[in-house]
Design an enzyme around this catalytic site. Structure first.
Site, PDB file in Angstrom:
ATOM      1  NE  ARG A  62      -3.889   2.024   2.450  1.00 56.22           N
ATOM      2  CZ  ARG A  62      -3.886   3.053   3.311  1.00 56.22           C
ATOM      3  NH1 ARG A  62      -2.904   3.167   4.194  1.00 56.22           N
ATOM      4  NH2 ARG A  62      -4.841   3.957   3.276  1.00 56.22           N
ATOM      5  CG  HIS A  66      -1.411   5.311  -0.473  1.00 53.14           C
ATOM      6  ND1 HIS A  66      -2.153   5.974   0.483  1.00 53.14           N
ATOM      7  CD2 HIS A  66      -2.228   4.350  -0.974  1.00 53.14           C
ATOM      8  CE1 HIS A  66      -3.370   5.431   0.552  1.00 53.14           C
ATOM      9  NE2 HIS A  66      -3.430   4.438  -0.314  1.00 53.14           N
ATOM     10  N   GLY A  72       4.146  10.470  -8.964  1.00 57.60           N
ATOM     11  CA  GLY A  72       4.994   9.381  -9.455  1.00 57.60           C
ATOM     12  C   GLY A  72       5.728   8.639  -8.354  1.00 57.60           C
ATOM     13  CD  GLU A  84       3.406  12.755  -1.289  1.00 61.73           C
ATOM     14  OE1 GLU A  84       3.310  11.510  -1.268  1.00 61.73           O
ATOM     15  OE2 GLU A  84       4.038  13.368  -2.178  1.00 61.73           O
ATOM     16  CG  ASN A  90      -0.905   8.822   2.638  1.00 63.75           C
ATOM     17  OD1 ASN A  90      -1.293   7.752   2.171  1.00 63.75           O
ATOM     18  ND2 ASN A  90      -0.398   9.785   1.882  1.00 63.75           N
ATOM     19  CG  HIS A 189      -7.996  -4.030  -0.635  1.00 66.44           C
ATOM     20  ND1 HIS A 189      -9.023  -3.126  -0.784  1.00 66.44           N
ATOM     21  CD2 HIS A 189      -6.872  -3.272  -0.441  1.00 66.44           C
ATOM     22  CE1 HIS A 189      -8.548  -1.889  -0.694  1.00 66.44           C
ATOM     23  NE2 HIS A 189      -7.256  -1.958  -0.491  1.00 66.44           N
ATOM     24  CB  THR A 237      -6.696 -16.536   3.426  1.00 69.18           C
ATOM     25  OG1 THR A 237      -7.140 -16.015   2.157  1.00 69.18           O
ATOM     26  CG2 THR A 237      -7.152 -17.975   3.565  1.00 69.18           C
ATOM     27  CG  ASP A 242      -6.008 -16.276  -0.803  1.00 63.75           C
ATOM     28  OD1 ASP A 242      -6.725 -15.259  -0.907  1.00 63.75           O
ATOM     29  OD2 ASP A 242      -5.935 -16.935   0.247  1.00 63.75           O
TER      30      ASP A 242
END
Length: 314
Positions: A62, A66, A72, A84, A90, A189, A237, A242
């Site tokens: 993540r 972000h 970039g 940020e 955040n 996720h 899980t 997966d």
């Protein structure tokens, strides 16, 4: 006549070099001569951190995402004074800064001033995926670090947990990523957790949710209070990479609104269905999308700098 042909050939070669130069500077072999042990050093640091806390894998993926979506892949999110970190998407949410700082300090011991924080974060995301059973991919290297952050762009360009499908597709398209890339990247996720305030509206006032699932989630996420209480994004899980995330969506068990809109009678239903049945296809598309995301507006050549400490400019 020969001079004219020669001139045209030279001109053609120059045009080819100019058109590819911005991409040629990123290369999987970028540090082979200047810091040959960089990747193994980063990998050891990341493996150690995830073995201590498995959730950190999701946090590092993540953090890379972000970073790349705001001016970039330039490690701007890592700057303590860049603004940020404190931006709404955040603040009290993005994690893993100290893991990247540690990896950087280990690399600095063997190759001072050579490997950028932006590259370390990019490699860390790949290594995090592998550590929890996810795919691996070849990381292109040679990014440089920004000297400023962009908190206002963090507010406008990072996807919102309550976003609808059209907004999500548009946000990713703005970064050169397709709807398929968006769905594949959302599959991250399959790991990690979300805070109560990000899914409260969905579990209390949303008609597109499985009733039993909503009831379970309400136990630790009251209608008021408990904003930072955590719940797994993948109820089956949560610490393994997966395709259960996509199976959950098909059962109306997506935790965030921005998860469930991927399978809610819209244009991406078929992709979710495909990934739910074909984990290998999901992993292949996830890898390809991560490579594309890591190519968003990198600083190269003499742009930016190689930070000595990731949290501060030199």
């Amino acid at each position: 006549m020969a001079i004219t042909r020669s001139f045209h050939f030279i001109l053609l070669m120059l045009l080819i070099i100019m058109s590819t130069s911005c991409h040629a500077q990123l290369s999987s072999t970028f540090y082979d001569q200047t810091c040959p042990n960089a990747l193994s050093t980063i990998r050891t640091a990341i493996r150690t951190s995830i073995s201590r806390e498995r959730r950190m894998a999701a946090s590092l993926i993540r953090l890379h995402f972000h970073d790349c979506f705001v001016q970039g892949c330039d490690a701007s999110i890592l700057l303590k004074d860049g603004g940020e970190r404190e931006a709404a998407p955040n603040q009290n949410s993005a994690r893993g800064y100290e893991i990247i700082d540690n990896a950087k300090s280990q690399v600095e011991k063997i190759c001072p001033g050579v490997v950028s924080c932006a590259d370390i974060l990019t490699v860390a995301a790949r290594d995090a995926s592998v550590m929890v059973g996810g795919p691996s991919w070849t990381v292109k290297l040679g990014r440089r670090d920004s000297t400023t952050g962009n908190p206002s762009q963090a507010l406008t360009d990072l996807p919102f947990f309550g976003a609808d499908l059209e907004t999500l597709i548009g946000a990713f398209a703005k970064k050169g990523l397709s709807a398929r890339d968006m769905v594949a990247l959302s599959g991250a996720h399959t790991l990690g957790q979300a805070q109560c305030f990000t899914f409260r509206d969905r579990i209390y006032a949303n008609g597109t949710i499985d009733a039993g699932f909503a009831s379970t989630r309400r136990r630790k996420c009251p209608a008021s209070g408990g904003d930072s209480n955590l719940a797994p994004l993948d109820l089956v899980t949560p610490n393994s990479f997966d395709n259960n995330y996509f199976k959950n969506l098909m059962q109306k068990k997506g935790l965030l609104t921005s998860d469930q809109v991927l399978f809610n009678g819209g244009s991406t239903d078929n992709i979710v269905s495909e990934y739910s049945k074909d984990p290998a296809k999901f992993k292949a598309d996830f890898s390809a999308a991560m490579i594309k995301m890591a190519d968003i507006e990198p600083l190269t050549g003499s742009q930016g700098q190689i930070r000595r400490i990731c949290s501060a400019v030199n």
